[in-house]
Design an enzyme around this catalytic site. Structure first.
Site, PDB file in Angstrom:
ATOM      1  N   TYR A 153      -0.795   8.535  -2.517  1.00 44.00           N
ATOM      2  CA  TYR A 153      -0.738   8.380  -3.974  1.00 44.00           C
ATOM      3  C   TYR A 153      -1.925   9.076  -4.650  1.00 44.00           C
ATOM      4  O   TYR A 153      -1.860   9.416  -5.817  1.00 44.00           O
ATOM      5  CB  TYR A 153      -0.809   6.894  -4.341  1.00 44.00           C
ATOM      6  CG  TYR A 153       0.485   6.118  -4.223  1.00 44.00           C
ATOM      7  CD1 TYR A 153       1.583   6.623  -3.528  1.00 44.00           C
ATOM      8  CD2 TYR A 153       0.603   4.863  -4.814  1.00 44.00           C
ATOM      9  CE1 TYR A 153       2.753   5.882  -3.412  1.00 44.00           C
ATOM     10  CE2 TYR A 153       1.768   4.123  -4.709  1.00 44.00           C
ATOM     11  CZ  TYR A 153       2.841   4.633  -4.013  1.00 44.00           C
ATOM     12  OH  TYR A 153       3.995   3.897  -3.912  1.00 44.00           O
ATOM     13  N   GLY A 154      -3.021   9.208  -3.896  1.00 44.17           N
ATOM     14  CA  GLY A 154      -4.293   9.629  -4.495  1.00 44.17           C
ATOM     15  C   GLY A 154      -4.295  11.005  -5.130  1.00 44.17           C
ATOM     16  O   GLY A 154      -5.205  11.339  -5.886  1.00 44.17           O
TER      17      GLY A 154
ATOM     18  N   CYS B 123     -11.175   2.946  -0.999  1.00 43.99           N
ATOM     19  CA  CYS B 123      -9.848   3.390  -0.589  1.00 43.99           C
ATOM     20  C   CYS B 123      -9.535   2.562   0.646  1.00 43.99           C
ATOM     21  O   CYS B 123     -10.372   2.492   1.562  1.00 43.99           O
ATOM     22  CB  CYS B 123      -9.850   4.875  -0.262  1.00 43.99           C
ATOM     23  SG  CYS B 123      -8.324   5.420   0.545  1.00 43.99           S
ATOM     24  N   THR B 124      -8.362   1.946   0.644  1.00 49.56           N
ATOM     25  CA  THR B 124      -8.099   1.000   1.733  1.00 49.56           C
ATOM     26  C   THR B 124      -7.999   1.672   3.094  1.00 49.56           C
ATOM     27  O   THR B 124      -8.062   0.996   4.120  1.00 49.56           O
ATOM     28  CB  THR B 124      -6.827   0.181   1.447  1.00 49.56           C
ATOM     29  OG1 THR B 124      -5.810   1.056   0.982  1.00 49.56           O
ATOM     30  CG2 THR B 124      -7.102  -0.874   0.423  1.00 49.56           C
ATOM     31  N   HIS B 125      -7.846   2.978   3.116  1.00 51.55           N
ATOM     32  CA  HIS B 125      -7.840   3.680   4.402  1.00 51.55           C
ATOM     33  C   HIS B 125      -9.243   3.823   4.990  1.00 51.55           C
ATOM     34  O   HIS B 125      -9.396   3.918   6.208  1.00 51.55           O
ATOM     35  CB  HIS B 125      -7.273   5.097   4.241  1.00 51.55           C
ATOM     36  CG  HIS B 125      -5.793   5.142   4.085  1.00 51.55           C
ATOM     37  ND1 HIS B 125      -5.148   4.593   3.015  1.00 51.55           N
ATOM     38  CD2 HIS B 125      -4.835   5.678   4.866  1.00 51.55           C
ATOM     39  CE1 HIS B 125      -3.846   4.800   3.142  1.00 51.55           C
ATOM     40  NE2 HIS B 125      -3.633   5.460   4.256  1.00 51.55           N
TER      41      HIS B 125
ATOM     42  N   CYS C  25      -4.299  -1.303  -2.372  1.00 55.10           N
ATOM     43  CA  CYS C  25      -4.460   0.138  -2.549  1.00 55.10           C
ATOM     44  C   CYS C  25      -5.361   0.326  -3.759  1.00 55.10           C
ATOM     45  O   CYS C  25      -5.037  -0.156  -4.854  1.00 55.10           O
ATOM     46  CB  CYS C  25      -3.089   0.770  -2.786  1.00 55.10           C
ATOM     47  SG  CYS C  25      -3.137   2.522  -3.179  1.00 55.10           S
ATOM     48  N   ASN C  26      -6.475   1.004  -3.562  1.00 56.84           N
ATOM     49  CA  ASN C  26      -7.392   1.207  -4.689  1.00 56.84           C
ATOM     50  C   ASN C  26      -6.777   2.089  -5.759  1.00 56.84           C
ATOM     51  O   ASN C  26      -6.971   1.864  -6.955  1.00 56.84           O
ATOM     52  CB  ASN C  26      -8.688   1.846  -4.200  1.00 56.84           C
ATOM     53  CG  ASN C  26      -9.611   0.845  -3.528  1.00 56.84           C
ATOM     54  OD1 ASN C  26     -10.477   0.267  -4.151  1.00 56.84           O
ATOM     55  ND2 ASN C  26      -9.400   0.616  -2.243  1.00 56.84           N
ATOM     56  N   THR C  27      -6.045   3.110  -5.324  1.00 60.20           N
ATOM     57  CA  THR C  27      -5.477   4.042  -6.303  1.00 60.20           C
ATOM     58  C   THR C  27      -4.489   3.309  -7.207  1.00 60.20           C
ATOM     59  O   THR C  27      -4.559   3.408  -8.439  1.00 60.20           O
ATOM     60  CB  THR C  27      -4.779   5.209  -5.576  1.00 60.20           C
ATOM     61  OG1 THR C  27      -5.705   5.788  -4.642  1.00 60.20           O
ATOM     62  CG2 THR C  27      -4.318   6.259  -6.549  1.00 60.20           C
TER      63      THR C  27
ATOM     64  N   ASP D 244       0.857  -1.190   0.000  1.00 59.44           N
ATOM     65  CA  ASP D 244       0.000   0.000   0.000  1.00 59.44           C
ATOM     66  C   ASP D 244       0.890   1.236   0.000  1.00 59.44           C
ATOM     67  O   ASP D 244       2.069   1.172   0.360  1.00 59.44           O
ATOM     68  CB  ASP D 244      -0.919   0.026   1.231  1.00 59.44           C
ATOM     69  CG  ASP D 244      -1.878   1.221   1.206  1.00 59.44           C
ATOM     70  OD1 ASP D 244      -2.298   1.629   0.100  1.00 59.44           O
ATOM     71  OD2 ASP D 244      -2.185   1.773   2.274  1.00 59.44           O
ATOM     72  N   SER D 245       0.291   2.348  -0.383  1.00 60.74           N
ATOM     73  CA  SER D 245       1.025   3.616  -0.349  1.00 60.74           C
ATOM     74  C   SER D 245       1.377   3.996   1.096  1.00 60.74           C
ATOM     75  O   SER D 245       2.350   4.701   1.334  1.00 60.74           O
ATOM     76  CB  SER D 245       0.171   4.718  -0.977  1.00 60.74           C
ATOM     77  OG  SER D 245      -1.081   4.766  -0.318  1.00 60.74           O
TER      78      SER D 245
HETATM   79  N1  DGL Z   1      -4.463   3.271  -0.050  1.00 62.50           N
HETATM   80  C1  DGL Z   1      -4.902   4.225  -1.042  1.00 62.50           C
HETATM   81  C2  DGL Z   1      -6.158   3.748  -1.728  1.00 62.50           C
HETATM   82  O1  DGL Z   1      -6.704   2.717  -1.396  1.00 62.50           O
HETATM   83  C3  DGL Z   1      -5.166   5.587  -0.499  1.00 62.50           C
HETATM   84  C4  DGL Z   1      -3.998   6.286   0.054  1.00 62.50           C
HETATM   85  C5  DGL Z   1      -3.301   7.193  -0.907  1.00 62.50           C
HETATM   86  O2  DGL Z   1      -3.886   8.123  -1.466  1.00 62.50           O
HETATM   87  O3  DGL Z   1      -2.120   6.946  -1.038  1.00 62.50           O
HETATM   88  O4  DGL Z   1      -6.615   4.418  -2.616  1.00 62.50           O
END
Ligand code: DGL
Length: 279
Positions: free
Chosen positions: A38-39, A200-202, A69-71, A6-7
């Site tokens: 990353y987003g 978004c995984t957060h 990580c979705n992004t 993940d980011s």
């Molecule tokens: N983990 C990222 C996601 O699922 C979000 C965090 C980021 O923007 O880096 O999109």
């Protein structure tokens, strides 16, 4: 060994679900805290960073890497799978979190890219919450639309929410912010949604705030659970990528950032103590 990337530490929501369901595997988590979030980055930067970190996990010995990580999954995965992996490491695999989520919401397998004949689906209204880049990629509405065009999809970018979660902002402020994003999304939906994707995984870390702000009866999809189940099926079909180890090996946690800063915060979100190591 299964690499989970993940980011930052939002991907721990996915790792936790994996460890709960399949504790016998050996996991290596890598958070690119030095470059999170990353987003808000551009597509090329997300691709380059994701590829570099997958390479790191390969070099540690992971032959299977999950982009938690979705992004990264929405922006970089297809290109990695199609143009980089076949040359760089053809025997390895990179998977993501978007595909299993699309399969769960459409109830159509990924390889089916047109609506199944004779299968009249009840129309649903889905709201997707994600980072700016995930929303701009259009992955969720596009892939859902291919498989189940009756589903109406509304997206809501939650600018700044990842930063808030990563930076230990008081819960009350996060709750207020989430309520604002939910209100904006509801104003854009025609009719009440029945399903919400925290894309978004957060965001599962603050799922209670989404649940409180959404109208009663809206189902929040359990993306970590969906992804874990999907990976479990994949591993049962492809045991060559990681056979369970009866010794219950401990996971390892790496960060490109400062382990002393990351470890306490990540432990809070992971729900159990985590000690990150630098790379
Ligand atoms: N983990 C990222 C996601 O699922 C979000 C965090 C980021 O923007 O880096 O999109």
């Amino acid at each position: 060994m299964i690499g989970v990337f993940d980011s930052g530490h939002g991907g721990l929501t996915i790792l936790r679900a994996l460890m709960d369901r399949f504790p016998g595997h050996r996991y290596v988590f890598l958070g690119d805290h030095a470059h999170a979030p990353y987003g808000t980055r551009d597509v090329e930067a997300i691709y380059d960073l994701t590829r570099d970190n997958v390479e790191r996990l390969f070099s540690i010995g992971c032959r299977l890497v999950l982009l938690a990580c979705n992004t990264a999954s929405a922006v970089a995965l297809r290109r990695l799978q199609q143009t980089w992996l076949p040359h760089y490491a053809p025997g390895n695999r990179v998977l993501g979190v978007v595909v299993p989520t699309i399969e769960a919401v459409t109830e159509v397998p990924w390889h089916v890219t047109s609506p199944p004949h004779g299968q009249a689906r009840a129309a649903k209204r889905v709201v997707v919450y994600g980072t700016r880049r995930t929303v701009e990629s259009g992955s969720y509405p596009y892939e859902i639309g291919l498989r189940a065009p009756a589903i109406g999809v509304t997206q809501q970018a939650c600018a700044g929410l990842v930063d808030r979660i990563e930076s230990d902002t008081p819960e009350i402020e996060i709750a207020r912010e989430v309520a604002g994003f939910v209100a904006a999304s509801l104003a854009a939906v025609r009719g009440a949604p029945d399903t919400a994707i925290l894309g978004c995984t957060h965001y599962p870390l603050v799922a209670a705030h989404f649940a409180a702000a959404l109208p009663a009866g809206v189902e929040i999809l359990d993306q970590p659970g969906i992804v874990a189940d999907s990976l479990g099926l994949y591993l049962s079909r492809h045991p060559e990528f990681d056979a369970p180890d009866p010794a219950l090996p401990a996971p390892r946690f790496f960060t490109t950032g400062d382990p002393a800063w990351v470890s306490p915060l990540a432990s809070r979100f992971f729900g159990r103590p985590v000690t990150f190591e630098g790379l």
